[in-house]
Write a protein that holds these residues in place. Structure first.
Motif, PDB file in Angstrom:
ATOM      1  N   ILE A 123     115.198  17.360 -36.313  1.00 57.70           N
ATOM      2  CA  ILE A 123     115.821  19.101 -34.829  1.00 57.70           C
ATOM      3  C   ILE A 123     115.663  18.888 -33.650  1.00 57.70           C
ATOM      4  O   ILE A 123     115.193  18.284 -33.104  1.00 57.70           O
ATOM      5  N   ILE A 124     116.791  19.210 -32.751  1.00 58.06           N
ATOM      6  CA  ILE A 124     116.546  19.025 -31.709  1.00 58.06           C
ATOM      7  C   ILE A 124     116.541  20.281 -30.940  1.00 58.06           C
ATOM      8  O   ILE A 124     116.766  21.455 -31.018  1.00 58.06           O
ATOM      9  N   ASP A 125     115.278  20.286 -30.295  1.00 53.98           N
ATOM     10  CA  ASP A 125     114.725  22.001 -29.650  1.00 53.98           C
ATOM     11  C   ASP A 125     114.300  21.437 -28.378  1.00 53.98           C
ATOM     12  O   ASP A 125     112.940  20.972 -27.100  1.00 53.98           O
ATOM     13  N   TYR A 126     115.254  22.343 -27.373  1.00 48.39           N
ATOM     14  CA  TYR A 126     115.111  22.509 -26.231  1.00 48.39           C
ATOM     15  C   TYR A 126     114.536  23.281 -25.478  1.00 48.39           C
ATOM     16  O   TYR A 126     113.663  23.980 -24.426  1.00 48.39           O
ATOM     17  N   VAL A 127     113.571  24.799 -26.153  1.00 41.87           N
ATOM     18  CA  VAL A 127     113.475  25.770 -26.673  1.00 41.87           C
ATOM     19  C   VAL A 127     111.937  26.663 -26.821  1.00 41.87           C
ATOM     20  O   VAL A 127     111.235  26.943 -26.065  1.00 41.87           O
ATOM     21  N   GLY A 128     110.859  25.744 -27.223  1.00 34.66           N
ATOM     22  CA  GLY A 128     110.215  25.560 -28.262  1.00 34.66           C
ATOM     23  C   GLY A 128     110.072  26.379 -29.297  1.00 34.66           C
ATOM     24  O   GLY A 128     109.096  27.382 -29.911  1.00 34.66           O
ATOM     25  N   GLY A 129     111.098  26.014 -30.087  1.00 34.46           N
ATOM     26  CA  GLY A 129     111.793  27.333 -31.469  1.00 34.46           C
ATOM     27  C   GLY A 129     110.597  27.233 -32.759  1.00 34.46           C
ATOM     28  O   GLY A 129     110.350  27.696 -33.608  1.00 34.46           O
ATOM     29  N   GLN A 130     110.733  25.656 -32.395  1.00 32.25           N
ATOM     30  CA  GLN A 130     109.355  25.472 -33.455  1.00 32.25           C
ATOM     31  C   GLN A 130     108.250  26.134 -33.619  1.00 32.25           C
ATOM     32  O   GLN A 130     107.539  25.857 -34.354  1.00 32.25           O
ATOM     33  N   ALA A 131     107.319  25.711 -32.534  1.00 37.94           N
ATOM     34  CA  ALA A 131     106.117  26.038 -32.715  1.00 37.94           C
ATOM     35  C   ALA A 131     105.884  27.463 -32.419  1.00 37.94           C
ATOM     36  O   ALA A 131     105.942  28.396 -33.102  1.00 37.94           O
ATOM     37  N   ASP A 132     106.963  28.309 -31.478  1.00 36.19           N
ATOM     38  CA  ASP A 132     107.810  30.061 -32.801  1.00 36.19           C
ATOM     39  C   ASP A 132     107.124  30.238 -33.441  1.00 36.19           C
ATOM     40  O   ASP A 132     107.008  31.166 -34.241  1.00 36.19           O
ATOM     41  N   LEU A 133     108.029  29.057 -34.461  1.00 38.28           N
ATOM     42  CA  LEU A 133     108.705  29.700 -35.841  1.00 38.28           C
ATOM     43  C   LEU A 133     106.925  29.482 -36.828  1.00 38.28           C
ATOM     44  O   LEU A 133     106.601  30.249 -38.144  1.00 38.28           O
ATOM     45  N   ASN A 134     106.087  28.224 -35.955  1.00 37.32           N
ATOM     46  CA  ASN A 134     105.117  28.255 -36.524  1.00 37.32           C
ATOM     47  C   ASN A 134     104.075  29.085 -36.503  1.00 37.32           C
ATOM     48  O   ASN A 134     102.810  29.552 -37.377  1.00 37.32           O
ATOM     49  N   ARG A 135     104.006  29.577 -34.922  1.00 37.70           N
ATOM     50  CA  ARG A 135     102.726  31.036 -35.430  1.00 37.70           C
ATOM     51  C   ARG A 135     104.154  32.100 -35.711  1.00 37.70           C
ATOM     52  O   ARG A 135     103.064  33.536 -35.385  1.00 37.70           O
ATOM     53  N   ARG A 136     105.329  32.180 -36.136  1.00 37.75           N
ATOM     54  CA  ARG A 136     105.766  33.074 -36.356  1.00 37.75           C
ATOM     55  C   ARG A 136     105.557  34.273 -35.121  1.00 37.75           C
ATOM     56  O   ARG A 136     105.829  35.434 -35.513  1.00 37.75           O
ATOM     57  N   LEU A 137     106.670  33.844 -34.468  1.00 37.92           N
ATOM     58  CA  LEU A 137     106.662  34.978 -33.483  1.00 37.92           C
ATOM     59  C   LEU A 137     107.630  35.106 -32.400  1.00 37.92           C
ATOM     60  O   LEU A 137     108.607  33.519 -32.817  1.00 37.92           O
ATOM     61  N   LEU A 138     108.409  36.159 -32.451  1.00 36.60           N
ATOM     62  CA  LEU A 138     109.813  36.249 -31.620  1.00 36.60           C
ATOM     63  C   LEU A 138     109.862  35.955 -30.203  1.00 36.60           C
ATOM     64  O   LEU A 138     109.307  36.948 -30.045  1.00 36.60           O
ATOM     65  N   ARG A 139     110.799  35.022 -29.714  1.00 35.08           N
ATOM     66  CA  ARG A 139     110.424  35.508 -28.357  1.00 35.08           C
ATOM     67  C   ARG A 139     111.363  34.847 -27.234  1.00 35.08           C
ATOM     68  O   ARG A 139     112.642  33.759 -28.059  1.00 35.08           O
ATOM     69  N   ALA A 140     112.047  35.671 -26.364  1.00 34.36           N
ATOM     70  CA  ALA A 140     113.175  35.846 -25.835  1.00 34.36           C
ATOM     71  C   ALA A 140     113.428  33.995 -24.900  1.00 34.36           C
ATOM     72  O   ALA A 140     112.165  33.308 -24.371  1.00 34.36           O
ATOM     73  N   ILE A 141     114.335  33.430 -25.374  1.00 37.66           N
ATOM     74  CA  ILE A 141     114.477  32.272 -24.314  1.00 37.66           C
ATOM     75  C   ILE A 141     114.461  32.631 -22.454  1.00 37.66           C
ATOM     76  O   ILE A 141     115.309  33.484 -22.417  1.00 37.66           O
ATOM     77  N   GLY A 142     113.996  32.156 -21.354  1.00 38.51           N
ATOM     78  CA  GLY A 142     113.558  32.093 -20.265  1.00 38.51           C
ATOM     79  C   GLY A 142     113.069  33.949 -20.094  1.00 38.51           C
ATOM     80  O   GLY A 142     112.547  34.023 -21.062  1.00 38.51           O
ATOM     81  N   ASP A 143     113.516  34.795 -19.643  1.00 35.18           N
ATOM     82  CA  ASP A 143     113.433  35.668 -18.688  1.00 35.18           C
ATOM     83  C   ASP A 143     114.155  36.753 -19.722  1.00 35.18           C
ATOM     84  O   ASP A 143     115.089  36.969 -20.181  1.00 35.18           O
TER      85      ASP A 143
END
Length: 438
Positions: A123-143
């Protein structure tokens, strides 16, 4: 389909290009779900992709997107890119081909900004997507404000992803959704419609409904729903509360899998109650005609959102007829059979069921209709007619309106089981309509 995507990736890499799975298919893979489709992101330009895959579709080549066909599967292949300004809040004015990391930064939410190398299994992750998947959190990238300003449909996509993934929306992202809710009006009705369909057809539709209301998006896309708030109902029939509470409760009582007309008829079946609210001389609240007016309003709302006629019409039928169930025990069998022969019948019955469960809880009419369905199941609800207009003309009748009235009466007698043969039908006409004959 994964084999087709890997085939595309291998061929791109053999030509010296970087190629990875991207977006939702990576998210779903990490969540243990089967992706609906597979998208490939690559360093190859659209022209290089087209040269490598003859017959590729170039509908999105201006934005670096090419559709590659392999073994009856279609794989979307997009060049790594950054986007220029979004003057229309929908599409970038220009795109610039870029690196993998830059491509990740232009995407909407972190959980959709992941890449996967299916050959090297990484997996290539530049945006912290795996951590948010584990937290079950939807977060916009950047601003988040910038993300939603770029493509305002992302406002509804945030609600949809939170609904279907059962994720919480990260606070800053949620604030941006609420702050920008009014901007959804600049998005085409077709795009709004498609997101609403995905929200309301999902088993977690109630959560989507609540998020639409709380974010302010419901006020923009379906303001009629909010007008239901505070509209009182007769407490003896609706102890649950006002029309809005009743509608929301009905959504929660639907089975997981529903048709689109059914869920829309639940949302809209009482949409005309605010306009028909009256209090009679005894102090009882009434909504006379809300079913008929509601069907008209339903048509207006769904046409505004560009729903097709094959969705609008059955939804209107269900809304227009939802009050008929209160009288089913008084109806003749012929009337019941005609009701049950409508192609919308199953959805109408399902609407009635949750209408009852979402109010007084009385299912006696529902059970009555289920029993009638069993009783009528041994023969076609509407059997072939026994006689036609030509038969009546041979008896001396003249073509005209009266002919149709008599034929309907004959069919009613047939549905009631009073007549069963052509001869009986002709005799029945002679006995029951001889004074009506021109």
């Amino acid at each position: 389909m994964i084999k087709a995507a890997i085939h595309v990736i291998r061929l791109l890499r053999e030509q010296g290009h970087e190629a990875l799975l991207a977006g939702g298919c990576v998210r779903d893979f990490l969540l243990g779900k089967e992706p609906k489709d597979y998208d490939v992101a690559t360093s190859a330009t659209p022209q290089q992709v087209i040269a490598l895959f003859p017959g590729a579709l170039t509908v999105g080549a201006h934005f670096g997107v090419v559709i590659v066909k392999h073994n009856h599967h279609q794989i979307e292949v997009a060049t790594f890119r950054t986007d220029g300004s979004y003057k229309d809040g929908r599409r970038p004015e220009s795109v610039t081909f870029a690196t993998t990391e830059e491509d990740a930064q232009r995407r909407d939410f972190t959980v959709n900004g992941l890449f996967r190398d299916p050959i090297g299994d990484r997996i290539i992750d530049y945006v912290g997507g795996q951590a948010d998947l584990n937290r079950r959190l939807l977060r916009a990238i950047g601003d988040p404000h910038q993300r939603f300003a770029e493509d305002r449909l992302r406002l509804l996509r945030a609600i949809r992803f939170a609904t279907v993934l059962d994720f919480e929306i990260e606070p800053a992202t949620w604030k941006a959704v609420c702050d920008h809710a009014e901007a959804i009006n600049t998005v085409s009705a077709e795009r709004i419609r498609d997101e609403l369909i995905k929200i309301f057809l999902h088993p977690q539709r109630l959560r989507g409904f609540d998020l639409l209301v709380e974010s302010g998006l419901m006020q923009q896309v379906l303001p009629e729903i909010l007008i239901l708030q505070g509209v009182e109902q007769p407490p003896q029939w609706h102890p649950e509360g006002d029309v809005f509470i009743h509608t929301r409760l009905m959504l929660s009582l639907l089975p997981q899998q529903v048709s689109l007309p059914l869920v829309l008829s639940v949302l809209l079946h009482d949409i005309a109650k605010p306009a028909t609210f009256t209090v009679d001389e005894t102090g009882r609240i009434r909504f006379n005609g809300h079913d008929k007016l509601g069907a008209e309003m339903t048509g207006d709302i769904l046409r505004r959102l560009k729903f097709p006629n094959d969705v609008i019409e059955p939804t209107q039928v269900a809304v227009e007829n939802h009050m008929a169930f209160k009288d089913v025990k008084k109806m003749r069998n012929s009337t019941l059979k005609r009701m049950m022969a409508r192609p919308t019948w199953e959805d109408e019955l399902a609407l009635h069921r949750v209408d009852c469960l979402g109010s007084n809880g009385l299912l006696d009419n529902y059970e009555f209709m289920k029993a009638k369905a069993e009783e009528f199941s041994q023969a076609p609800l509407i059997p072939p007619t026994l006689i036609n207009g030509r038969d009546l003309i041979e008896l001396g009748w003249q073509p005209g309106k009266q002919l149709g009235i008599v034929l309907t009466a004959v069919q009613n007698a047939q549905l009631e089981g009073l007549i069963n043969t052509r001869e009986e039908a002709l005799e029945w006409v002679q006995n029951h309509h001889k004074n009506s004959q021109p």
